[in-house]
Design an enzyme around this catalytic site. Structure first.
Site, PDB file in Angstrom:
ATOM      1  N   TRP A  81      31.034  43.799  49.470  1.00  0.00           N
ATOM      2  CA  TRP A  81      33.110  44.451  48.228  1.00  0.00           C
ATOM      3  C   TRP A  81      32.666  44.681  46.518  1.00  0.00           C
ATOM      4  CZ3 TRP A  81      36.699  41.176  45.102  1.00  0.00           C
ATOM      5  CH2 TRP A  81      38.309  42.353  44.421  1.00  0.00           C
TER       6      TRP A  81
ATOM      7  N   ASP B 252      34.501  33.138  49.592  1.00  0.00           N
ATOM      8  CA  ASP B 252      35.406  34.163  49.360  1.00  0.00           C
ATOM      9  C   ASP B 252      36.177  35.114  49.979  1.00  0.00           C
ATOM     10  OD1 ASP B 252      36.864  36.317  48.543  1.00  0.00           O
ATOM     11  OD2 ASP B 252      35.289  37.773  47.943  1.00  0.00           O
TER      12      ASP B 252
ATOM     13  N   LYS C  44      46.444  40.505  51.547  1.00  0.00           N
ATOM     14  CA  LYS C  44      46.425  41.051  52.830  1.00  0.00           C
ATOM     15  C   LYS C  44      47.190  40.252  53.938  1.00  0.00           C
ATOM     16  CE  LYS C  44      41.952  43.053  51.129  1.00  0.00           C
ATOM     17  NZ  LYS C  44      42.107  44.325  50.853  1.00  0.00           N
TER      18      LYS C  44
END
Ligand SMILES: Cc1ncc(COP(=O)(O)O)c(C=O)c1O
Length: 391
Positions: free
Chosen positions: A124, A208, A244
């Protein structure tokens, strides 16, 4: 006085701006990593709607403590590590979603004297910016064999070799599940090896955890990597995002869990960073997550809604694969082998640009957000991709 050279735009948001300004009625966005339903609309989960009703007008707008809401953090820990895990060494701090958690974690590493942090290649895009912004050097470790994107497998030998080459006290960011952008996660055995090397090398590990529930469809199965680290008795940090999996993108709700015999001191140091950055976290998002996870009924609703989002994405993967195989006569098996919200299609930058000329938007790397695909736009996306790869 304010004289500065132009600052480059963030690529994901720049792509979204291009999409928004495209006047074509046929335009389709597979850029930004946010879930859309089968009609292409953002979704408010029904458990979130119910939680908002429960919170209602009674919600107090008092400041939260610097570390955030204690009950939200307790429930977040349970979700992150799984019920029944020994959490006696774990302390937590609420964060501004996943990004804010990474910010606190990287600033902490800087405070601990760490000089350099590694993330996967590719990863990312914000991992690099966050690391540099924390005053740390940034580098990458091998993840995929980038020469052959159509057989997306982890280049595990080189990944381990890169971890072995790191110095004691350096940091490593590992994505807990649903790897962005590749959609490829390590296997259970590979995680065990990664944990072993990180421990032996004395690395600062940041997990993460932005997509829990989106990899397999089950939040508890998706915590496998986190539980592997927990059972190793190593110190590590987990940054959880509820953007999300709760559809709370704009609320900025997340948590960092610190696993260490000194976890209280670590969280106190992070509280100092938080106090000097934004003072204390926002409340409404954590009220929502706390209300859902704290009610057995809403929690069950949530688990089934995460499952539904994940299975819609899976069915779109299959549909993309079938359509592209039909149109190009070559294998697109990698699209169904990958998991989570994203697919690394294997398109070159030139092919991506051809798609963009036809108003189908994806990142320059060829990453599409499968969550942006639906029964209404599938045909056109595949037609445009099919044409771009054949020309
Ligand atoms: C790998 C990864 N980590 C962290 C994040 C942070 O997301 P947020 O700050 O919205 O929780 C994202 C968002 O796209 C991501 O893809």
């Amino acid at each position: 006085m304010f004289s500065l050279p132009p600052t480059p735009e963030d690529p994901v948001f720049a792509l979204n701006r291009l999409f928004t300004s495209d006047p074509s009625p046929l335009k389709i966005s597979c850029g930004i990593g946010a879930y859309r339903d089968n009609s292409g609309n953002p979704t408010v989960l029904s458990c979130v709607k119910k939680a908002k009703e429960i919170i209602g007008a009674e919600s107090q707008n008092e400041y939260l403590p610097i570390a955030g809401d204690a009950e939200f953090l307790r429930l977040s820990r349970e979700l992150c590590f799984g019920d029944g895990s020994d959490l006696s060494n774990v302390e937590s701090i609420q964060s501004l979603s996943g990004t804010g958690g990474l910010y606190l974690s990287l600033k902490l590493l800087k405070k601990l004297g760490c000089k350099k942090v590694y993330a996967s290649n590719p990863t990312w895009g914000n991992h690099k910016s966050l690391t540099l912004n924390a005053g740390l050097e940034y580098s990458t470790y091998t993840y995929l064999d980038l020469s052959n994107l159509k057989t997306p497998e982890i280049d595990f030998k080189n990944l381990i070799q890169d971890l072995e080459g790191m110095q004691k006290g350096e940091g490593v960011i590992l994505q807990a599940c649903g790897h962005n952008p590749t959609g490829v996660d390590p296997s259970e055995g590979e995680w065990e090896e990664i944990v072993e090397v990180c421990g032996r090398k004395g690395l600062y590990v940041i997990l993460d955890n932005a997509y829990q529930g989106f990899a397999s469809g089950s939040p508890s199965s998706d915590s496998l990597s986190i539980r592997k680290f927990l059972s190793s008795s190593l110190d590590f940090l987990v940054c959880c995002s509820y953007a999300k999996n709760f559809g709370l993108y704009g609320q900025r709700v997340g948590a960092v869990h610190v696993v260490s015999s000194e976890s209280k001191n670590v969280v106190d140091a992070m509280k100092q960073i938080a106090r000097a950055t934004y003072s204390n976290p926002p409340k409404y998002g954590s009220d929502i997550v706390k209300t859902v996870l704290g009610s057995s009924e809403l929690r069950e609703d949530w688990i089934s809604e995460v499952g539904e989002m994940s299975s819609r994405i899976k069915s779109m993967r299959l549909a993309i694969r079938e359509k592209l195989e039909e149109k190009t006569g070559t294998s697109w098996k990698h699209v169904t082998d990958q998991i989570g919200m994203f697919s690394y299609t294997g398109l070159s930058k030139e092919q991506v640009m051809k798609c963009r000329e036809e108003s189908v938007y994806m990142l320059d790397s060829g990453r599409i957000s499968v969550a942006g695909v639906n029964e209404g736009n599938l045909e056109r996306i595949c037609e445009v991709i099919g044409k771009a790869v054949e020309e």
